[in-house]
Design a protein around this motif. Structure first.
Motif, short mmCIF file in Angstrom:
data_model
loop_
_atom_site.label_atom_id
_atom_site.label_comp_id
_atom_site.label_asym_id
_atom_site.label_seq_id
_atom_site.Cartn_x
_atom_site.Cartn_y
_atom_site.Cartn_z
N UNK A 59 0.82 -1.21 0.00
CA UNK A 59 0.00 0.00 0.00
C UNK A 59 0.86 1.27 0.00
N UNK A 60 1.98 1.24 0.70
CA UNK A 60 2.91 2.36 0.63
C UNK A 60 3.38 2.59 -0.80
N UNK A 61 3.67 1.50 -1.50
CA UNK A 61 4.10 1.60 -2.89
C UNK A 61 3.08 2.37 -3.72
N UNK A 62 1.81 2.08 -3.50
CA UNK A 62 0.76 2.77 -4.27
C UNK A 62 0.77 4.26 -4.03
N UNK A 63 0.92 4.64 -2.77
CA UNK A 63 0.89 6.06 -2.42
C UNK A 63 2.17 6.79 -2.82
N UNK A 64 3.28 6.08 -2.84
CA UNK A 64 4.58 6.71 -3.08
C UNK A 64 5.07 6.60 -4.51
N UNK A 65 4.28 6.00 -5.38
CA UNK A 65 4.71 5.82 -6.76
C UNK A 65 5.06 7.17 -7.38
N UNK A 66 6.21 7.22 -8.03
CA UNK A 66 6.67 8.45 -8.66
C UNK A 66 7.41 9.38 -7.73
N UNK A 67 7.47 9.05 -6.44
CA UNK A 67 8.13 9.94 -5.48
C UNK A 67 9.63 9.70 -5.39
N UNK A 68 10.08 8.57 -5.90
CA UNK A 68 11.48 8.19 -5.75
C UNK A 68 11.73 7.30 -4.56
N UNK A 69 10.70 7.07 -3.73
CA UNK A 69 10.84 6.19 -2.57
C UNK A 69 10.42 4.78 -2.96
N UNK A 70 11.38 3.85 -2.88
CA UNK A 70 11.07 2.44 -3.17
C UNK A 70 10.71 1.75 -1.85
N UNK A 71 9.83 0.76 -1.93
CA UNK A 71 9.41 0.02 -0.74
C UNK A 71 9.46 -1.47 -1.03
N UNK A 72 10.08 -2.22 -0.13
CA UNK A 72 10.19 -3.66 -0.29
C UNK A 72 9.75 -4.37 0.98
N UNK A 73 8.96 -5.41 0.82
CA UNK A 73 8.66 -6.33 1.90
C UNK A 73 9.62 -7.50 1.77
N UNK A 74 10.54 -7.62 2.72
CA UNK A 74 11.53 -8.70 2.70
C UNK A 74 11.07 -9.79 3.66
N UNK A 75 10.96 -11.01 3.15
CA UNK A 75 10.24 -12.08 3.87
C UNK A 75 11.14 -13.31 4.05
#
Length: 253
Positions: A164-180
């Motif tokens: 969900x963070x990815x959806x909101x931050x798309x285009x901002x330059x902030x990448x988000x990864x869930x590492x499992x």
């Protein structure tokens, strides 16, 4: 100017290994955890490689989180990566025998704590041209197993929150990864087993489990990807671990 990484739970396990690896690559480090003496010792160890700022932090306390970030020294106010590593599992009993306080502690740390830190740092991260958020989830986010109950549910939150963070931050330059990660050998499991070394040894003996350094290498690889690449989620197990059959309970009439 050196890149700067903010690490929660830096006193052991994945957080400790990540601090050492990022230091080797010259990153500035902001190290947090609840055990101040360990943080001080780690800062002394790594000071020859990079600049280090450390502070005791209980991620469950949102006011403490905000105050720490507001008080960061001038040289540490630009943060390029957040490693949300602070988390824990408590107990392996089935849900009907689990301790309710343990459930609350896991939720408060794994969910509320991660949310507190992320929310407080997003204004800084979004100011950077490229930044990374690495959220430590677990294979328990994706696959149920006996005794996982609230721990697995808390990590499922982490995985979905990351998307969900990815959806909101798309285009901002902030990448988000869930590492499992899967089976990993660290102090994390000793905490889960309430310090039962025999139980720990039975689980990890001859298992060739993932080591904290393995996960640190993956984390560094994730943040080192070119700016146009986002690894949404990454599930990793040791080669000795895989899935088993569904459990079937038979009743005689």
């Amino acid at each position: 100017m050196s890149n700067c990484v903010f690490i929660t739970g830096a006193t052991s396990g994945f957080g400790l290994a990540s601090a050492r690896l990022f230091a080797q690559h010259g990153w500035k480090l902001i190290l947090t955890g609840r055990r101040l003496q360990r943080l001080a010792q780690l800062a002394d160890e790594l000071a020859e490689h990079c600049e280090v700022h450390y502070a005791s932090l209980d991620v469950r306390d949102s006011q403490q989180v905000s105050a720490l970030i507001a008080a960061l020294p001038q040289g540490f106010k630009q943060i390029d990566a957040l490693i949300n590593n602070a988390g824990l599992a408590l107990g392996t009993d089935p849900c009907d025998k689990a301790n309710l306080d343990d459930w609350h502690t896991m939720i408060d740390t794994n969910v509320t704590g991660l949310v507190n830190v992320t929310h407080a740092l997003l204004p800084i991260l979004t100011e950077q041209k490229v930044a990374s958020v690495i959220n430590l989830a677990s294979i328990a986010a994706n696959w149920p197993y006996p005794g996982s109950h609230v721990y697995g549910a808390s990590k499922a939150f982490v995985a979905q929150f990351s998307r969900n963070l990815r959806c909101d931050l798309v285009g901002s330059g902030v990448r988000v990864t869930s590492l499992e990660p899967g089976l990993s050998e660290s102090e994390f499991s000793l905490v889960r087993f309430a310090g039962d070394q025999q139980k720990y040894d039975q689980l990890y003996g001859d298992s060739n489990a993932l080591q904290p350094e393995d996960i640190a290498n993956i984390i560094y690889w994730l943040v080192s990807q070119p700016a146009h690449i986002n690894i949404n989620s990454l599930e990793v197990m040791p080669s000795s671990q895989a899935w088993n059959n569904f459990n079937v309970v038979k009743h005689s009439n």
